[in-house]
Design a protein around this motif. Structure first.
Motif, PDB file in Angstrom:
ATOM      1  N   SER A  13      -4.074  -4.183  -4.845  1.00 10.15           N
ATOM      2  CA  SER A  13      -4.538  -3.589  -3.582  1.00 10.15           C
ATOM      3  C   SER A  13      -5.823  -4.232  -3.080  1.00 10.15           C
TER       4      SER A  13
ATOM      5  N   TYR B 153       0.270  -1.195  -0.422  1.00 12.10           N
ATOM      6  CA  TYR B 153      -0.908  -1.199  -1.295  1.00 12.10           C
ATOM      7  C   TYR B 153      -1.635   0.136  -1.291  1.00 12.10           C
TER       8      TYR B 153
ATOM      9  N   TYR C 277       2.385   2.450  -3.934  1.00 13.40           N
ATOM     10  CA  TYR C 277       1.745   1.203  -4.369  1.00 13.40           C
ATOM     11  C   TYR C 277       2.663   0.568  -5.411  1.00 13.40           C
TER      12      TYR C 277
END
Lengths: 191, 345
Positions: free
Chosen positions: A76, A128, A133
Motif C-alpha cells: 500500500s 490498496y 487489500y
C-alpha cells in the motif's frame, strides 16, 4: 501468447491471452529467521517476456536458507507514493488510470463458458485500501541451491472458477479480494 | 577607463545574484502549512519544470494530438475552463464534471472531485486515459515523446540522457503543477499588512469566517476534505461523488471542497458547473433543503445571510483574485520551448 490449457475438471480448454503480475518483497529465511531481504523488491512477471521470468537476487556469499517469502502484488505504501520507474513504471499497463493504484495481477483469456463478447474473461486484481487489500503473502520451502525454481499452476488458480458467472473483475473490492486468495495456492517448488 | 570596466563587471555580477535569489523554484508562503507533496522524491529543476510546462501545453498527450491539458485549464482563469459547465475533450465529447481550477496543488492530498487520485504524480494519467478527454494511453504518449525532437532535446537537457520514461514524464508534469502557487491576492496582501480591506470587504470577511471557513479554510481556502453541500443530484449525470470510489454510504453525494482562490474567474461553479454567478452560489447556501441524509453537519443549520451580507461576502471573495498568478508569463504557452516545432509535435 494464446496458450491453451486443459483444466482437469473441465471438458473445455481455456485460452490465456495475457498473464502479468507483480512479485514483491522477496525474502529468504533460515529456520524461521530472515537472512536476506531484497531492497526495492518489485518485479513485473510477464509470461510473454522470458527475461522477466528469472529474478537475480544479489545475496551475500554462502548464505543458508530453507524458505522463500514473497508477495503477489504491490504494497500500500508504494501505491500511494507517486510515480516510480523500472518495473513500476505506469507505462507497463499495470497501473489503473481512472483511479490510483497498481494492478497486482492481470489474467485475460477466452473460455467457451463465458457469455461475454468473444467469450472473453478479464481479471484485473488490485487495491490498496482496507478492507480490500489483496496483497497476498506466499511462503515456500525451498532447497538451499543457487537456483530456486518456482512453478506457477494456473489450473489451481482457475480451479472451481465458475466462468459462467465470473468473467470480469476490474475494480478493487470484495470480489478482487476473494479472487486474490487463490494466489496462495498457485505456486509450488516442484514440477 | 580601467575603472569603468571593473564597475560594469561588478554590476552584472550583482544583477545575477539578485535574479537567482529572488526567484526560488518553489516557495512556501509565510504562515502556510508544510506542503503535502514530498519534494525530496522529485527534486525541482528549471529544466524539468520547463518539460512539464511543455507537456501541459502539448496536444501530444491526446490520441489524435488535438487536446492538451490547457484545452480545459486556462492560465488566465486560474486554470479552470471558464464558461463550460462540463468540459469537452477529444472529438467534442463532453465529460461528466467541471474542470477544476489548478493552484496550490503541492498542498493537495487527493485529486479530482471525488479524490480518486491519491498522488499528484498520478493525476495526469486520468485525463490522458479518459475516453472523453484525451483517450490516449501513457505508454503510447511516451512512445510519441521519444520520437519528438523537441521533447528529446528537453529531456536531454534536464536528465543528461534523452530517454523518456513514464516516470519522468509524470514527474515533470508534477513539477510544473507544483509551481502553480497563488499567494499574492489582495487578501494575502492584507494578511501581510501591505494593504487594507474596504469596510465592505472587511464585513464580508467576518461573515465568511463565521459561515464558510470551516470547510473553505484559510489560507488555502479548502480543508481538502469531501462534503455534501446539499446540491440536488443532477438527474442526467446521476453523479454520486466520492461514493463511487469508496462505496461507503456516508460518502454518497460528497465532493472535494474546492479552493476559493481566484474564484472571480473560475466560473461556472460546483462539480457540474451548475452556477454561473457567485450570487447563485450564496443563494444556494442560504436555502439548502434539509433532505440529503449525508448533508454536511456544518450545513445542518441553514446559513443566514441578508441580501446586503451576500454582497459583502462576494466583495470579500473578489479579494482572492491574484492577478500576478493569473497573468504570470511563466505559466503561459511556452512559445520559446516550441520555437522549433509548434506544440512539440
Amino acid at each position: 501468447m494464446n496458450e491453451q490449457i486443459k483444466l482437469p475438471s473441465e471438458s473445455d480448454s481455456v485460452v490465456i491471452t495475457t498473464l502479468k503480475y507483480y512479485i514483491s518483497g522477496i525474502q529468504l529465511l533460515w529456520q524461521g529467521k530472515t537472512v536476506f531481504r531484497e531492497s526495492n523488491s518489485h518485479h513485473l512477471i510477464h509470461i510473454e517476456e522470458s527475461k522477466s521470468l528469472t529474478i537475480p537476487l544479489h545475496t551475500p556469499k554462502n548464505i543458508h536458507f530453507d524458505t522463500i517469502e514473497f508477495c503477489v502484488g504491490i504494497d500500500s505504501i508504494s501505491n500511494v507514493s507517486g510515480a516510480f520507474g523500472g518495473d513500476l513504471d505506469p507505462t507497463l499497463g499495470m497501473y489503473w488510470t481512472w483511479q490510483s493504484g497498481y494492478i497486482n495481477f492481470k489474467l485475460e483469456g477466452i473460455h467457451p463458458k463465458c457469455n461475454s463478447r468473444k467469450n472473453e474473461f478479464q481479471f484485473h486484481i488490485g487495491g490498496y485500501q482496507m478492507p480490500y487489500y489483496p496483497l497476498q503473502e506466499i511462503k515456500l520451502s525451498i532447497p538451499n541451491k543457487k537456483q530456486i525454481d518456482i512453478y506457477l499452476q494456473l489450473e489451481k488458480l482457475m480451479a472451481n472458477l465458475d466462468f459462467k458467472t465470473q468473467k470480469s473483475i476490474m475494480i478493487p473490492g470484495k470480489e478482487a479480494m476473494d479472487f486474490s486468495k487463490r494466489f496462495t495456492q498457485m505456486f509450488r517448488t516442484q514440477q | 577607463m580601467r575603472k569603468g570596466i571593473i564597475y560594469i563587471a561588478l554590476f552584472s555580477f550583482f544583477a545575477l545574484v539578485a535574479f537567482t535569489s529572488t526567484e526560488p523554484l518553489f516557495n512556501v508562503p509565510s504562515g502556510w502549512q508544510k506542503p503535502s507533496y514530498d519534494f525530496s522524491k522529485n527534486i525541482l529543476s528549471q529544466e524539468k519544470i520547463d518539460i512539464g510546462r511543455a507537456l501541459f501545453y502539448s496536444p501530444i498527450l491526446s490520441k489524435d494530438n488535438t487536446i492538451s491539458c490547457a484545452s480545459c485549464h486556462l492560465s488566465f482563469t486560474g486554470f479552470a475552463h471558464t464558461d463550460h459547465d462540463l468540459s469537452h475533450g477529444i472529438d467534442g465529447k463532453i465529460g461528466k464534471r467541471n474542470a477544476p481550477a489548478l493552484m496550490n496543488l503541492a498542498w493537495g492530498k487527493t485529486f479530482m472531485w471525488d479524490g480518486r487520485i491519491n498522488h499528484l504524480d498520478m493525476q495526469a494519467l486520468a485525463p490522458i486515459s479518459d475516453s472523453n478527454e484525451m483517450n490516449e494511453n501513457i505508454a503510447h504518449v511516451v512512445e510519441k515523446l521519444n520520437q519528438s525532437n523537441v521533447f528529446k532535446n528537453l529531456f536531454y537537457t534536464a536528465y543528461r540522457d534523452s530517454l523518456i520514461t513514464g516516470e519522468r514524464t509524470l514527474k515533470c508534469i508534477t513539477q510544473f503543477m507544483l509551481t502553480l502557487v497563488s499567494s499574492n491576492s489582495k487578501y494575502d496582501q492584507v494578511m501581510r499588512h501591505e494593504d487594507t480591506f474596504s469596510s465592505q470587504e472587511k464585513n464580508g470577511y467576518l461573515l465568511f469566517q463565521k459561515n464558510c471557513a470551516s470547510c473553505h479554510t484559510e489560507p488555502l481556502f479548502t480543508n481538502n476534505q469531501f462534503a455534501n453541500n446539499g446540491l440536488q443530484q443532477d438527474t442526467v449525470l446521476l453523479d454520486n461523488g466520492r461514493y463511487a470510489i469508496t462505496h461507503i454510504a456516508s460518502d454518497s453525494l460528497t465532493f472535494k471542497v474546492p479552493t476559493l482562490r481566484n474564484i472571480e474567474f473560475t466560473y461556472p461553479y460546483m462539480h457540474d458547473g451548475r452556477f454561473k454567478k457567485l450570487s447563485q452560489v450564496l443563494n444556494h447556501y442560504t436555502s439548502i433543503p434539509q433532505h440529503a441524509s449525508t448533508l454536511d453537519s456544518q450545513l445542518q443549520k441553514p446559513i443566514q445571510l441578508s441580501a446586503n451580507d451576500k454582497v459583502d461576502v462576494i466583495s470579500f471573495l473578489l479579494t482572492l483574485t491574484d492577478k500576478e498568478f493569473l497573468y504570470h508569463p511563466k505559466f503561459q504557452y511556452p512559445k520559446k520551448l516550441f520555437s522549433q516545432s509548434p506544440n512539440g509535435l
